[in-house]
Scaffold this motif. Structure first.
Motif, PDB file in Angstrom:
ATOM      1  N   LEU A  86      30.991  32.213  -5.089  1.00 43.40           N
ATOM      2  CA  LEU A  86      32.070  31.449  -5.724  1.00 43.40           C
ATOM      3  C   LEU A  86      33.408  32.028  -5.300  1.00 43.40           C
ATOM      4  O   LEU A  86      33.489  33.179  -4.868  1.00 43.40           O
ATOM      5  CB  LEU A  86      31.963  31.457  -7.255  1.00 43.40           C
ATOM      6  CG  LEU A  86      32.387  32.707  -8.024  1.00 43.40           C
ATOM      7  CD1 LEU A  86      32.970  32.314  -9.374  1.00 43.40           C
ATOM      8  CD2 LEU A  86      31.187  33.613  -8.250  1.00 43.40           C
ATOM      9  N   ARG A 141      37.914  28.255 -10.571  1.00 41.78           N
ATOM     10  CA  ARG A 141      36.753  28.764  -9.827  1.00 41.78           C
ATOM     11  C   ARG A 141      36.025  27.630  -9.109  1.00 41.78           C
ATOM     12  O   ARG A 141      35.868  26.538  -9.656  1.00 41.78           O
ATOM     13  CB  ARG A 141      35.781  29.467 -10.790  1.00 41.78           C
ATOM     14  CG  ARG A 141      36.383  30.721 -11.432  1.00 41.78           C
ATOM     15  CD  ARG A 141      35.504  31.268 -12.542  1.00 41.78           C
ATOM     16  NE  ARG A 141      35.308  30.290 -13.574  1.00 41.78           N
ATOM     17  CZ  ARG A 141      34.208  30.175 -14.326  1.00 41.78           C
ATOM     18  NH1 ARG A 141      33.216  31.022 -14.152  1.00 41.78           N
ATOM     19  NH2 ARG A 141      34.108  29.244 -15.240  1.00 41.78           N
ATOM     20  N   CYS A 177      24.267  34.992 -11.302  1.00 46.56           N
ATOM     21  CA  CYS A 177      25.128  34.288 -10.340  1.00 46.56           C
ATOM     22  C   CYS A 177      24.970  34.852  -8.924  1.00 46.56           C
ATOM     23  O   CYS A 177      25.912  34.838  -8.132  1.00 46.56           O
ATOM     24  CB  CYS A 177      26.575  34.367 -10.795  1.00 46.56           C
ATOM     25  SG  CYS A 177      27.611  33.191  -9.891  1.00 46.56           S
ATOM     26  N   PRO A 236      30.596  27.154 -10.679  1.00 47.98           N
ATOM     27  CA  PRO A 236      29.626  28.243 -10.444  1.00 47.98           C
ATOM     28  C   PRO A 236      28.393  28.126 -11.344  1.00 47.98           C
ATOM     29  O   PRO A 236      28.056  29.046 -12.064  1.00 47.98           O
ATOM     30  CB  PRO A 236      30.428  29.512 -10.710  1.00 47.98           C
ATOM     31  CG  PRO A 236      31.693  29.094 -11.346  1.00 47.98           C
ATOM     32  CD  PRO A 236      31.811  27.609 -11.367  1.00 47.98           C
ATOM     33  N   GLY A 237      27.750  27.031 -11.337  1.00 48.74           N
ATOM     34  CA  GLY A 237      26.492  26.795 -12.029  1.00 48.74           C
ATOM     35  C   GLY A 237      26.687  26.028 -13.317  1.00 48.74           C
ATOM     36  O   GLY A 237      27.551  26.399 -14.094  1.00 48.74           O
ATOM     37  N   LYS A 262      21.658  28.331 -10.695  1.00 42.53           N
ATOM     38  CA  LYS A 262      22.659  28.631  -9.668  1.00 42.53           C
ATOM     39  C   LYS A 262      21.961  28.653  -8.303  1.00 42.53           C
ATOM     40  O   LYS A 262      21.408  27.647  -7.885  1.00 42.53           O
ATOM     41  CB  LYS A 262      23.410  29.899 -10.042  1.00 42.53           C
ATOM     42  CG  LYS A 262      24.028  29.734 -11.452  1.00 42.53           C
ATOM     43  CD  LYS A 262      25.028  30.766 -11.795  1.00 42.53           C
ATOM     44  CE  LYS A 262      25.255  30.789 -13.288  1.00 42.53           C
ATOM     45  NZ  LYS A 262      26.629  30.844 -13.688  1.00 42.53           N
ATOM     46  N   SER A 290      32.668  37.853  -4.134  1.00 44.24           N
ATOM     47  CA  SER A 290      31.350  37.226  -4.022  1.00 44.24           C
ATOM     48  C   SER A 290      31.350  36.170  -2.919  1.00 44.24           C
ATOM     49  O   SER A 290      32.370  35.564  -2.621  1.00 44.24           O
ATOM     50  CB  SER A 290      31.008  36.562  -5.352  1.00 44.24           C
ATOM     51  OG  SER A 290      29.928  35.670  -5.167  1.00 44.24           O
ATOM     52  N   THR A 315      30.571  36.123 -12.766  1.00 48.60           N
ATOM     53  CA  THR A 315      30.972  34.732 -12.577  1.00 48.60           C
ATOM     54  C   THR A 315      32.356  34.451 -13.124  1.00 48.60           C
ATOM     55  O   THR A 315      32.990  33.462 -12.757  1.00 48.60           O
ATOM     56  CB  THR A 315      29.939  33.836 -13.292  1.00 48.60           C
ATOM     57  OG1 THR A 315      28.676  34.490 -13.202  1.00 48.60           O
ATOM     58  CG2 THR A 315      29.835  32.479 -12.661  1.00 48.60           C
ATOM     59  N   THR A 369      17.626  36.780 -13.898  1.00 49.85           N
ATOM     60  CA  THR A 369      18.394  35.655 -13.401  1.00 49.85           C
ATOM     61  C   THR A 369      18.054  34.392 -14.189  1.00 49.85           C
ATOM     62  O   THR A 369      17.334  34.432 -15.185  1.00 49.85           O
ATOM     63  CB  THR A 369      18.200  35.505 -11.873  1.00 49.85           C
ATOM     64  OG1 THR A 369      19.138  34.561 -11.372  1.00 49.85           O
ATOM     65  CG2 THR A 369      16.810  35.048 -11.521  1.00 49.85           C
ATOM     66  N   GLY A 408      32.409  27.011  -7.164  1.00 52.43           N
ATOM     67  CA  GLY A 408      31.094  27.554  -6.821  1.00 52.43           C
ATOM     68  C   GLY A 408      30.699  27.084  -5.429  1.00 52.43           C
ATOM     69  O   GLY A 408      31.016  25.963  -5.029  1.00 52.43           O
TER      70      GLY A 408
END
Ligand code: PMP
Length: 386
Positions: A302, A340, A166, A8-9, A189, A299, A138, A185, A342
């Motif tokens: 992710l 996780r 995220c 996730p980034g 991502k 979400s 996240t 932000t 992403g």
């Protein structure tokens, strides 16, 4: 061979964005650079659907974006409400307290969001200058019901600060229409640019509150007073200097925001939803359970997934051995129990199927009983059903 980066980034970036990083670096007051920076600022405003907001682009990570919001809005003794959905809301509490805020939290168990009644009751108790919430946490993959929460804050005259690190440019967000005061932000991502940029869109009520503050901002680098004239100058096509901007990252930002707007915000939000639903179908097909307690709070950028029985945190390495990089758990209470994946920015059917296949093969290698192809078949069905 290069692995596919599905954490996730940071995420996979478009080649045109990466190529922009390799262009010759212009001076930061070169008219050609001023034009690029000015366009990037305008584009950021459009991506956040915030025509009335002031955009800021500053060198730093998402944590700096959090601090840029808090340091300018909080004065010592101000009351702040935190809608806490996990690890990054905890970080927000730390930053708020460091800047002298008295923090009240409305918390949910990991994987869940506080009820709107609880938030409403807290807001009605009065006295808050601002409320913060994490659009997507996240650490758990929890999506907060942002629209309702920021509308409630506005109704009670409380400024809302939304951490979109995220979420921005992937989850639906209409800053002006919903009445969110600050959206913060970072680049790495769904905004689609390598790490290194803190991004903010600040609405008129937040700017007004900042202008009325009495205490000085407790940081020079984070002070909007330093940055606002710079952002205004770049947008007006004029040279200005406070601190050297990350020239090549700004090129890359301009390219990525241009691509995002060309896709169209609604189309982009819909693509992320479509891909997320296909991932969910795949996880179900593999017998994996999502950490968020319901689809409504999950979400689209992710998937946080519990390890099945007999599988432990070494699984992340087993997926990497299959050519795809996923991330381990992050929430302190559950860290070793989940992983996780992403799925943001340029994730489409190809990366989706590559990732599901790698997870499936790693499960089989770990001795988990699953029908080979069960996840892929479920993902394929979900993709063609739409
Ligand atoms: N907020 C959220 C929701 C995040 O996901 C992150 C980073 N994962 C941050 C804040 C902090 O950003 P950074 O790591 O870029 O400082």
């Amino acid at each position: 061979m290069r692995d596919l980066l599905m954490i996730p980034g940071p995420v996979e970036f478009e080649p045109e964005v990466l190529q922009a990083l390799a262009l010759p670096t212009l001076g930061h007051t070169d008219p050609a650079f001023i034009a690029i920076f000015g366009r990037a600022l305008k584009r950021l405003r459009e991506v956040c659907l915030a025509p009335s907001a002031q955009p800021f682009v500053v060198s730093g990570s998402g944590t700096l974006a959090m601090e840029l919001a808090v340091a300018n809005l909080v004065e010592p003794g101000d009351a702040a409400l935190v809608v806490n959905t996990g690890y990054f809301s905890d970080r927000m509490v730390k930053i708020l307290e460091r800047h002298g805020a008295k923090v009240t939290q409305v918390r949910a168990a990991p994987g869940d969001v506080p009820s709107s009644d609880e938030v409403e009751t807290a807001l009605a108790a009065g006295g808050f200058k601002l409320m913060t919430l994490t659009h997507v946490d996240t650490s758990t993959g929890v999506l907060a019901p942002v629209e309702g929460l920021v509308r409630a804050a506005r109704k009670h005259g409380v400024l809302s600060v939304v951490d979109g690190v995220c979420a921005t440019a992937g989850e639906a967000f209409h800053q002006d229409a919903w009445g969110a005061d600050v959206y913060l932000t970072a680049s790495q991502k769904a905004v689609g640019v390598p790490p290194g940029l803190a991004l903010l869109t600040v609405g008129p009520l937040a700017l007004e509150a900042w202008r009325k503050r009495k205490a000085p901002v407790a940081s020079v680098y984070a002070d909007w007073a330093e940055w606002l004239p710079i952002m205004e100058a770049y947008e007006a096509g004029k040279p200005a200097y406070f601190a050297t901007p990350p020239v090549n990252l700004v090129y890359a930002l301009d390219v990525s925001l241009g691509q995002i707007l060309a896709e169209g915000m609604e189309a982009r939000f819909a693509r992320h939803r479509r891909v997320a639903l296909a991932f969910r179908a795949a996880w179900k097909g593999l017998g994996l359970r999502l950490l968020p307690t319901s689809d409504a709070v999950a979400s689209h950028l992710l998937s946080a997934l519990y390890y099945p029985d007999g599988v432990d945190a070494s699984f992340v390495g087993q997926v990497k051995a299959q050519g795809v990089v996923v991330a381990g758990g992050l929430h302190p209470d559950l860290k070793s129990r989940y992983f996780r994946v992403g799925h943001m920015n340029r994730t489409g059917p190809a990366d989706l199927l590559a990732t599901v296949g790698a997870v499936e093969r790693a499960l089989l290698a770990a001795g988990h009983r699953v029908e080979p192809g069960a996840g892929l078949a479920a993902a394929e069905s979900a993709l063609v059903a739409r």
